[in-house]
Design an enzyme around this catalytic site. Structure first.
Site, PDB file in Angstrom:
ATOM      1  N   ARG A  25       0.654  -1.172  -0.040  1.00  0.00           N
ATOM      2  CA  ARG A  25      -0.011  -0.019  -0.061  1.00  0.00           C
ATOM      3  C   ARG A  25       1.020   1.210  -0.021  1.00  0.00           C
ATOM      4  O   ARG A  25       0.706   2.216  -0.785  1.00  0.00           O
ATOM      5  CB  ARG A  25      -1.097  -0.060   1.394  1.00  0.00           C
ATOM      6  CG  ARG A  25      -1.881  -1.220   1.036  1.00  0.00           C
ATOM      7  CD  ARG A  25      -3.255  -0.803   1.344  1.00  0.00           C
ATOM      8  NE  ARG A  25      -4.292  -2.125   0.734  1.00  0.00           N
ATOM      9  CZ  ARG A  25      -5.190  -2.690   1.373  1.00  0.00           C
ATOM     10  NH1 ARG A  25      -5.374  -1.989   2.511  1.00  0.00           N
ATOM     11  NH2 ARG A  25      -5.847  -3.528   0.849  1.00  0.00           N
ATOM     12  N   SER A  73      16.774 -20.661   1.342  1.00  0.00           N
ATOM     13  CA  SER A  73      17.456 -21.230   0.207  1.00  0.00           C
ATOM     14  C   SER A  73      18.860 -21.391   0.331  1.00  0.00           C
ATOM     15  O   SER A  73      19.614 -20.702   0.433  1.00  0.00           O
ATOM     16  CB  SER A  73      17.195 -20.203  -1.009  1.00  0.00           C
ATOM     17  OG  SER A  73      17.625 -20.678  -2.062  1.00  0.00           O
ATOM     18  N   ILE A 127      10.179 -14.477  15.326  1.00  0.00           N
ATOM     19  CA  ILE A 127       9.795 -14.385  16.797  1.00  0.00           C
ATOM     20  C   ILE A 127      11.009 -14.092  17.691  1.00  0.00           C
ATOM     21  O   ILE A 127      10.583 -14.056  18.852  1.00  0.00           O
ATOM     22  CB  ILE A 127       9.087 -15.365  17.029  1.00  0.00           C
ATOM     23  CG1 ILE A 127       9.838 -16.981  16.896  1.00  0.00           C
ATOM     24  CG2 ILE A 127       7.689 -15.718  15.843  1.00  0.00           C
ATOM     25  CD1 ILE A 127       8.946 -18.086  17.632  1.00  0.00           C
ATOM     26  N   ASP A 128      12.211 -14.712  17.270  1.00  0.00           N
ATOM     27  CA  ASP A 128      13.162 -14.594  18.380  1.00  0.00           C
ATOM     28  C   ASP A 128      13.733 -13.205  18.871  1.00  0.00           C
ATOM     29  O   ASP A 128      14.437 -13.205  19.977  1.00  0.00           O
ATOM     30  CB  ASP A 128      14.218 -15.130  17.691  1.00  0.00           C
ATOM     31  CG  ASP A 128      14.487 -16.516  17.556  1.00  0.00           C
ATOM     32  OD1 ASP A 128      13.131 -17.165  17.935  1.00  0.00           O
ATOM     33  OD2 ASP A 128      15.264 -17.348  16.942  1.00  0.00           O
ATOM     34  N   MET A 170      10.779 -21.381  22.022  1.00  0.00           N
ATOM     35  CA  MET A 170      11.855 -21.118  20.867  1.00  0.00           C
ATOM     36  C   MET A 170      12.897 -20.078  21.221  1.00  0.00           C
ATOM     37  O   MET A 170      12.750 -19.066  22.119  1.00  0.00           O
ATOM     38  CB  MET A 170      11.228 -20.585  19.805  1.00  0.00           C
ATOM     39  CG  MET A 170      10.611 -21.752  18.645  1.00  0.00           C
ATOM     40  SD  MET A 170      10.069 -21.729  17.308  1.00  0.00           S
ATOM     41  CE  MET A 170      10.109 -23.400  16.512  1.00  0.00           C
ATOM     42  N   GLY A 186       5.490 -15.858  35.699  1.00  0.00           N
ATOM     43  CA  GLY A 186       5.642 -15.963  37.135  1.00  0.00           C
ATOM     44  C   GLY A 186       6.601 -17.175  37.121  1.00  0.00           C
ATOM     45  O   GLY A 186       6.548 -17.923  38.291  1.00  0.00           O
ATOM     46  N   ARG A 255       4.970 -19.905  16.396  1.00  0.00           N
ATOM     47  CA  ARG A 255       5.283 -19.218  15.309  1.00  0.00           C
ATOM     48  C   ARG A 255       3.825 -18.681  14.668  1.00  0.00           C
ATOM     49  O   ARG A 255       3.868 -18.183  13.635  1.00  0.00           O
ATOM     50  CB  ARG A 255       5.993 -19.904  14.297  1.00  0.00           C
ATOM     51  CG  ARG A 255       7.538 -19.939  14.768  1.00  0.00           C
ATOM     52  CD  ARG A 255       8.374 -19.372  13.679  1.00  0.00           C
ATOM     53  NE  ARG A 255       8.459 -20.054  12.473  1.00  0.00           N
ATOM     54  CZ  ARG A 255       9.332 -21.089  12.204  1.00  0.00           C
ATOM     55  NH1 ARG A 255      10.452 -21.294  12.905  1.00  0.00           N
ATOM     56  NH2 ARG A 255       9.295 -21.756  10.967  1.00  0.00           N
TER      57      ARG A 255
HETATM   58  O1  F6P Z   1      14.412 -18.115  13.962  1.00  0.00           O
HETATM   59  C1  F6P Z   1      13.191 -18.480  14.330  1.00  0.00           C
HETATM   60  C2  F6P Z   1      13.043 -19.768  14.832  1.00  0.00           C
HETATM   61  O2  F6P Z   1      11.553 -19.935  15.446  1.00  0.00           O
HETATM   62  C3  F6P Z   1      13.883 -20.416  16.031  1.00  0.00           C
HETATM   63  O3  F6P Z   1      13.302 -19.875  17.406  1.00  0.00           O
HETATM   64  C4  F6P Z   1      13.876 -21.764  15.920  1.00  0.00           C
HETATM   65  O4  F6P Z   1      14.932 -22.300  16.666  1.00  0.00           O
HETATM   66  C5  F6P Z   1      13.887 -21.919  14.373  1.00  0.00           C
HETATM   67  O5  F6P Z   1      13.182 -20.999  13.846  1.00  0.00           O
HETATM   68  C6  F6P Z   1      13.152 -23.189  13.903  1.00  0.00           C
HETATM   69  O6  F6P Z   1      13.307 -23.360  12.530  1.00  0.00           O
HETATM   70  P1  F6P Z   1      12.574 -24.347  11.378  1.00  0.00           P
HETATM   71  O7  F6P Z   1      11.210 -23.830  11.429  1.00  0.00           O
HETATM   72  O8  F6P Z   1      13.191 -24.060  10.274  1.00  0.00           O
HETATM   73  O9  F6P Z   1      12.529 -25.470  12.189  1.00  0.00           O
END
Ligand code: F6P
Length: 322
Positions: A25, A73, A127-128, A170, A186, A255
């Site tokens: 957009r 990739s 997400i990390d 993760m 907690g 995720r």
């Molecule tokens: O980098 C993000 C992440 O979710 C990590 O926390 C985790 O170790 C990794 O990807 C897992 O990757 P995949 O989905 O390739 O197993």
């Protein structure tokens, strides 16, 4: 610059769709053509590239995952792979890219610029939350809330049975999710890759537990030094056979799902900032939000510098568990 393209790369994260929407957009708003590349660098190599219109991104702001799909990739790591990718971009007249992804994705984009001069701006999506140059990455807040919801449920059963649970979240190289979730949930202790485990952690935690606590939640980042929740739980059982801990590995649940309002807004700001940076002639930089202000960080720094975990928050875990 008349034509740009957007793609998502590496692990997906909730809010990537909101970012794609913002890029499309913002491009249309600034009267430039915008394409979507499917499956990240894989799709770039295979020519899986389509024009995107304002309707192409309708009704996606609330959806997890990425409508453009994503991939890691191997072929793009080779000069031959990058050459194919460049030819496909050239075929469509694409002069600039917005790459939504993490470290590995920015490294690939940098290579493409070095070899073929294609300009690229990154939007940190993982997400990390382990990217330097932004306080938060797209998807982190949602992942934390998803993990927190799980922990709240685990608490119910932990309390009913007077049990200790090791909950693994993760974070291959980073403990941001674990620390955030640990405080909000907690937790009695948090194990993260950035901080060495105390050599007497079992005694410290479990002699104390015997004194006062009937049940407890311990949050573990998957990348912590001893090998994750399973191993930590096993070590406790070996030392104190009377303790029968349970392990829950939350995994990829973290995720997925509807992005939080925080992630939707973060992703929207980053998408617009990325397009506007390209239009100003910027390249090889990642957009970020630092102290609530849009920023740009050179890819080299975003890739190589480490974002520190908060020592204050680590201390908070200790204080809250006297
Ligand atoms: O980098 C993000 C992440 O979710 C990590 O926390 C985790 O170790 C990794 O990807 C897992 O990757 P995949 O989905 O390739 O197993």
């Amino acid at each position: 610059m008349k034509k740009i393209a957007v793609f998502t790369s590496g692990g997906d994260s909730p809010g990537m769709n909101a970012c794609i929407r913002a890029v499309v957009r913002a491009a249309i708003y600034h009267k430039i053509e915008v394409y979507g590349i499917r499956r990240g660098f894989e799709g770039m190599i295979e020519g899986d590239i389509e024009p995107m219109l304002t309707q192409s991104v309708a009704n996606i702001i609330q959806r997890g995952g990425t409508i453009l799909k994503t991939a890691r990739s191997k072929e793009f790591m080779t000069p031959a792979g990058r050459k194919k990718a460049y030819k496909n971009l050239q075929k469509h007249g694409i002069e600039g890219l917005v790459c939504i992804g993490g470290n590995g994705s920015f490294t690939g984009a940098l290579k493409l610029h070095e070899e073929y001069g294609i300009r690229c701006i990154g939007a940190p999506g993982t997400i990390d939350n382990d990217l330097y140059g932004t306080d938060f990455t797209i998807g982190f807040d949602t992942a934390v809330n998803t993990a927190l919801d799980a922990i709240d449920r685990i608490r119910d059963t932990a309390e009913s049975h007077n049990r200790t649970f090791f909950v693994e979240v993760m974070g291959r190289d980073a403990g941001f999710i674990a620390l955030q979730v640990g405080i909000a949930g907690g937790a009695e202790a948090v194990f993260v890759p950035e901080v060495e485990n105390h050599k007497d952690w079992i005694e410290q935690l479990f002699s104390k537990r015997k004194r006062k606590k009937s049940f407890s939640i311990i949050v573990v980042a998957e990348g912590e030094e001893e090998g994750g929740a399973m191993i930590l739980a096993q070590k406790v059982k070996e030392k104190y056979p009377e303790i029968d801990p349970r392990v829950t590995i939350l995994g990829h649940i973290q995720r997925g799902g509807t992005p939080s309002s925080f992630d939707r807004i973060l992703a929207s700001r980053m998408g617009v900032a990325a397009v506007e940076a390209l239009l100003k002639g910027e390249t090889n930089k990642a957009v970020g939000i630092v102290n609530n202000q849009e920023t740009l960080t050179p890819f080299e720094d975003a890739i190589s510098l480490k974002k520190d975990i908060s020592q204050n928050l680590m201390r908070l875990v200790k204080i809250l568990n006297v």
